[in-house]
Design an enzyme around this catalytic site. Structure first.
Site: not given
Ligand code: TH1
Length: 835
Positions: A370, A561-562, A567, A669, A673
């Site tokens: 991810h 978002k976070r 970002k 994501t 939305k």
């Molecule tokens: C997120 C990605 O940043 C985001 O771009 C993506 O859409 C989402 O995953 C779903 O695929 C990620 N969240 C985390 C959280 C942790 C570690 C790695 C990732 S990547 C704790």
């Protein structure tokens, strides 16, 4: 099949009936018998609970029949292993999926209650950080909707992601006691508890067949108790299970200490064990090498694998066929120790030889990556890993040694490659590299958007791509339209359905039919009216909760978002300051009124992210009180952004900010939305933005910034942020305003770390992208003035978002990776005698 509820047994009515009178009776009955309350003394929460149990009763029939069908037919099953499931509130979603939303709304009204108020009452299970956890939740929704036998496995954190408060502009974290008032959606299954071992040592021995075997003598044993939550499909009989594990102390260990008279020692031991599932690590995309986190990962993985094996034994299936019965998806590397644990279970507990066990294991697992961010790559110090999991470390050594032999044969004498690909990092202090273990142990590896999957092959996993090109594939993320359109935006959903029917909810490509109404002035008017009403809803909410007035006719520009430097919430902030400066220089400037909304949590230990929150709030203080702005600019930081809040925010956006440094956001994501609720995107060519732009048409998307390739070229060429600062007066003024203390009551030091990071490093190329961003924002402002045109583009965004349904993502996983067929679940109908 012997049905558990044959037609001739009638348990219809208070627990299953769905006509309005039965629902009301059932609700009052639950209020009395479960909450032990009568209306006069009931709290909102009592009413919520009574309603939750009323709805739960009505889904149990589907859930138990699904479970029974799977037990009988023993179909191939998807097991989705994830350390996070960011579910969001259950009640509304279950009402939608059961088709009971409207009748229950009416029933509550008849009783003088508002369904909206009761929905607001639910404490959401915040068992995730952000996109990765929410993706898991969307995927289990789609799996059930597509009638796929599936089980989600994860951790029942006692405290989910912290609640955010803002004090003096700074983020403050509050523990999330989501279980405080009980959780009506879960069922504890203590009878299905399992044991998980930690620490200790291994002993070799020769078994009765003369074979070399290994025994693991643990230092401690912890119990895993499953808590099950039904996950209903939309308009199907399928209700799959989400099984979350809670850690508890084993009684035997307590007794041992107790017998020695060490009562407090025994209690201490108990609380140590229960610590494992106490709290979610609140770091999104950055890993801390904490022992407790590794314990969490192993704990839920071991429980889940043992559970799968036990289920096969109940079904009289041989473990030789484990990989035919289960497709296990690893949601990032967090559950990757599963590769070693399945090997251990097969070798040590079930007597398989290595080759057979390895064949099963590598046909079972598939791994989703991810992120490319190096700080998120999990590696565990070998010392810690070995002392917690001595047997697994030995197994990993053996996996590694056989794997490196393979590499050596394919790439003779390439010692650097061996060093890079080794599961053990030996470059300094030694580490176990979890991504390498995942790649070696899985038959499929995927990224989460096309660009990301390509970059994985080119960069982070390049060596593994050269070794096993056939394993690599892409599955672009998706989101569920049930929660993020039907539930969160009923006005829009109803308008759409009134034009094209409701097939789009299950088949999102049908939204295309909206394009037939583009030339219908009336439809465009209605579409615009819906957006304005939804914006008014959010404005009212902000008025009540923040006592800030925002103008629903202004452009709602939202970044939710976070908070993370990549970002680039601070790039957004630079734009706000630029507009502010322009108006200050020319108070009569004709600007498009905008409301800037931010929402998002910072990891508690991420100083720069917290400083960005403080900066946004400081800008808000100045902008919102400066009379020169005359309500043309407003800035609001929305506190405690979570799924529940997100559902209010997406529908109200005009502009969706997706402005990450190209190459850094794997997919995103939230971008999907926003767009499916009619927001236009301002974004870089990053993650799924690229595919969204392709889908909606480039003329309906505001593109700016460097490409991923340009970003890496620029960095390689020696990027110098000062060049941009010195040559761009608007940029210089914006940054100087921050460093002069203008937003910090004259204190030039407050934001110095942030300014310095931009001027001396600028890892995320804000300065390089600034001009392009500002020009693009100016185009946005112009475009918003042409309302007809804007509505047109907005409709096209909705109409062309079919691809981004999580149903499509799950179909891709099924076709290319899991190969699990759907299974119909029959549910005997009750006679609705009082209908
Ligand atoms: C997120 C990605 O940043 C985001 O771009 C993506 O859409 C989402 O995953 C779903 O695929 C990620 N969240 C985390 C959280 C942790 C570690 C790695 C990732 S990547 C704790």
């Amino acid at each position: 099949m012997v049905s558990i509820l044959p037609n001739n047994i009638q348990i219809e009515d208070d627990r299953t009936g769905i006509n309005i009178e039965t629902l009301k009776r059932a609700f009052l009955d639950n209020l009395f018998y479960i909450q032990a309350k009568f209306p006069k003394i009931s709290t909102k929460n009592d009413y919520y609970m009574a309603l939750a149990y009323t709805v739960r009763d009505r889904l149990l029939n589907r859930w138990l029949n699904t479970t029974e069908t799977y037990l009988e037919k023993a179909p191939r099953t998807v097991a989705y292993l994830s350390a996070e499931f960011l579910l969001g509130p259950h009640l509304g979603n279950n009402l939608i999926n059961l088709g009971l939303y409207n009748v229950v709304k009416q029933a509550m009204e008849d009783l003088g209650l508002s369904l909206t108020d009761l929905l607001e009452q639910e404490e959401e299970p915040g068992l995730g950080n952000g996109g990765l956890g929410r993706l898991a939740a969307c995927y289990i929704d789609s799996l059930a909707t597509l009638e796929i036998p599936a089980i989600g496995y994860g951790i029942r954190y006692e405290y989910g992601i912290f609640d955010q408060e803002i004090k003096d502009g700074w983020q403050v974290e509050i523990t999330d006691k989501w279980l405080r008032y009980g959780n009506p959606w879960e069922v504890a299954r203590p009878e299905a508890e399992l044991e998980v071992k930690f620490g200790g040592h291994t002993e070799d021995f020769i078994d009765e067949h003369g074979r070399y075997r290994v025994k693991w003598i643990p230092f401690k044993v912890v119990k895993g108790v499953p808590y099950d939550t039904p996950i209903l499909g939309f308009q199907t009989n399928t209700a799959n299970t989400l099984r979350l594990w809670k850690a508890e102390a084993t009684e035997s260990f307590d007794f041992e200490a107790f017998n020695k008279g060490d009562y407090f020692g025994a209690v201490h031991e108990k609380s140590e064990s229960e610590n494992i599932t106490k709290v979610l690590y609140p770091n999104d995309e950055s890993y801390e090498g904490k022992q407790l986190r590794l314990e969490q990962q192993f704990f839920f993985v071991s429980c889940s694998l043992q559970d799968m094996i036990r289920m096969m034994q109940v079904q009289n299936l041989t473990l030789e066929r484990f990989h035919e019965h289960y497709a296990i998806q690893l949601n990032d590397t967090h559950p990757t120790i599963a590769v070693a644990e399945l090997m251990r279970l097969l070798l040590d507990e079930h007597g398989f030889d290595w080759d057979k066990a390895w064949n099963i294991t590598t046909k079972t697992f598939a791994y989703t990556n991810h992120t490319l961010l190096p700080e998120a790559l999990e590696r565990w110090s070998l010392n810690m890993f070995g002392s917690l999991f001595p047997r697994h470390l030995k197994i990993i050594y053996e996996i590694n040694s056989r794997f490196l032999d393979e590499v050596r044969i394919k790439f003779p004498d390439d010692f650097d490659r061996l060093r890079r690909m080794s599961i053990i990092d030996e470059s300094g202090e030694r580490y176990v590299r979890m991504a390498n273990l995942a790649c070696v142990g899985s038959f499929a590896i995927n990224g989460v958007a096309e660009l990301h999957s390509e970059l994985l092959k080119k960069t982070t996993l390049h060596d593994f791509y050269e070794m096993y090109p056939e394993k690599f594939t892409n599955v672009t993320n998706g989101v569920t339209p049930r929660r993020f359109m039907v539930l969160s935006n009923p006005r829009l959903a109803n308008l759409i359905t009134s034009k094209i029917g409701d097939s789009w909810v299950k088949n999102l490509d049908d939204l295309r039919k909206l394009e037939n109404f583009l030339y219908d002035t009336n439809f465009r008017k209605e579409f615009h009216k819906v957006k304005q009403e939804v914006k008014q809803d959010l404005a009212n909410y902000i008025q009540t909760s923040y006592n800030i007035t925002i103008d629903p006719n202004s452009l709602f520009d939202i970044q939710a978002k976070r908070i993370h430097e990549y970002k680039r919430q601070h790039l957004n902030a630079l734009h706000i300051i630029t507009l502010y400066n322009r108006i200050k220089a020319n108070p009569n400037l004709d600007v498009t009124p905008r409301t800037f909304l931010f929402g998002g949590k910072a990891a508690p230990g991420y100083y720069m992210a917290k400083l960005i929150i403080k900066l946004i709030n400081s800008i808000a203080d100045v902008v919102n009180t400066d009379p020169d702005m005359r309500d043309r600019l407003k800035v609001v930081f929305l506190t405690d952004y979570n799924v529940k809040f997100a559902q209010r925010v997406y529908p109200a956006a005009d502009l969706s900010e997706q402005i990450s440094t190209a190459g850094k956001e794997a997919s995103g994501t939230g971008n999907m939305k926003f767009s499916m609720n009619g927001a236009l995107t301002i974004g870089t060519l990053d993650g799924a933005n690229i595919e969204i732009r392709e889908a909606v048409g480039e003329e309906n998307f505001f593109l700016f910034g460097l490409t991923a390739q340009e970003v890496s070229q620029k960095k390689a060429a020696g990027y110098n942020p000062w060049d941009y600062y010195n040559s761009n007066p608007e940029l210089k003024l914006a940054i100087d305003r921050i460093s002069s203390g203008f937003f910090s009551h004259g204190d030039p030091n407050l934001f110095k770390p942030l300014v310095d990071s931009l001027l001396y490093r600028d890892d995320y190329l804000l300065l390089a992208d600034y001009q392009s961003y500002i020009e693009c924002q100016d185009r946005v402002s112009q475009a918003y003035r042409d309302r007809e045109k804007w509505v047109w583009m907005s409709i096209l965004n909705v109409a062309r978002m079919g691809k981004f349904s999580s149903d499509r993502s799950i179909s891709d996983y099924l076709k290319n990776i899991w190969k699990v067929p759907s299974v119909k679940v029959d549910v005997p109908e009750y006679s609705q005698s009082n209908d």
